[in-house]
Enzyme design. Sequence first.
Site, PDB file in Angstrom:
ATOM      1  N   ASP A  10       4.299  48.497   6.925  1.00  0.00           N
ATOM      2  CA  ASP A  10       5.031  48.079   5.561  1.00  0.00           C
ATOM      3  C   ASP A  10       5.363  49.330   4.893  1.00  0.00           C
ATOM      4  OD1 ASP A  10       6.212  46.286   3.892  1.00  0.00           O
ATOM      5  OD2 ASP A  10       4.561  46.245   2.484  1.00  0.00           O
ATOM      6  N   CYS A 184      10.073  38.908   1.070  1.00  0.00           N
ATOM      7  CA  CYS A 184       9.401  39.865   1.077  1.00  0.00           C
ATOM      8  C   CYS A 184       7.947  39.910   1.191  1.00  0.00           C
ATOM      9  CB  CYS A 184       9.841  40.612  -0.421  1.00  0.00           C
ATOM     10  SG  CYS A 184       8.883  42.109  -0.942  1.00  0.00           S
TER      11      CYS A 184
HETATM   12  N1  DGL Z   1       7.190  44.804   1.285  1.00  0.00           N
HETATM   13  C1  DGL Z   1       8.563  45.202   1.286  1.00  0.00           C
HETATM   14  C2  DGL Z   1       9.370  43.902   1.784  1.00  0.00           C
HETATM   15  O1  DGL Z   1       8.954  43.208   2.350  1.00  0.00           O
HETATM   16  C3  DGL Z   1       8.924  45.329  -0.279  1.00  0.00           C
HETATM   17  C4  DGL Z   1       8.341  46.651  -0.827  1.00  0.00           C
HETATM   18  C5  DGL Z   1       9.495  47.723  -0.969  1.00  0.00           C
HETATM   19  O2  DGL Z   1      10.558  47.528  -1.576  1.00  0.00           O
HETATM   20  O3  DGL Z   1       9.308  48.585  -0.335  1.00  0.00           O
HETATM   21  O4  DGL Z   1      10.553  44.099   1.561  1.00  0.00           O
END
Ligand code: DGL
Length: 269
Positions: A10, A184
């Site tokens: 991630d 997200c």
């Molecule tokens: N965890 C990221 C997602 O699922 C979000 C964080 C980011 O903007 O890098 O999109």
Amino acid sequence: MDNRSIGVFDSGLGGLTAVKEIMRELPKESIVYFGDTGRVPYGSRSRETIIKYSRNDVNFLLKNDVKVIVVACGTVSSVALSQIKEISPVPVIGVVEAASNAAIRATKNNKIGIIGTSGTINSGAYERLIKDKNAEIETFSKACPLFVPLVENGHFDTMVAELVTEEYLASIKENGVDTLILGCTHYPLLKNTIARFMGADVTLIDAGAEVAKELKRVLINGNICTDTAEAGKYSYFVSDNVDGFETLGGIFLEQTICGKVEKIDIEKY
Ligand code: DGL
């Protein structure tokens, strides 16, 4: 049978919400996690940058000899999944398809809300997939750029979180959705606040939990589950401070981080 680890990445800490679900679904599997804490957020960056960063992340996991890659980031899954698949010799699983399928199964009134980073929402990836599978479903999407910094700063159930949630989700609620995709992997931390605002009749789809179920199917169908009798081993890698990751990461994982945490230079991969 395949005793290699599962690779998960991630842009930062959010992917740990998916790791938590993978640990629960597949307790014997070992996991190598990379969180790009030095370059987070991805969600507000250009397509080119997201693709470039994702290639580094995938190359790093492949160097660690993983048997499958889970893209535990809504932004990367929406913007760069096909580019990742091109360079990966092992299966790649993203959150978009898993969460879309779960939302299609859950909706009764054919109205699905989608929230995510600007990158995710602007890509239109969720809408495309949902419409391809069922053209009668209406989708209502909203980028929620303040949610990631809120979560990263520990605002889960606070008044600030409630105000921002109301501001972002009011229009989606007005449209009468009965299902909302948390597109997200940071957003499950806001689940209580979002659920309170949307009401008990709206089903929330947690992209991380859905990708864990999809991963289990891929391992079983591909005959690449581990055959070890022991519990899985976990290693974590980040591109910035190890200390911050260990503290806040435990909240995302809902348990103390056990296993080594190492800082790496991701630009080398
Ligand atoms: N965890 C990221 C997602 O699922 C979000 C964080 C980011 O903007 O890098 O999109």
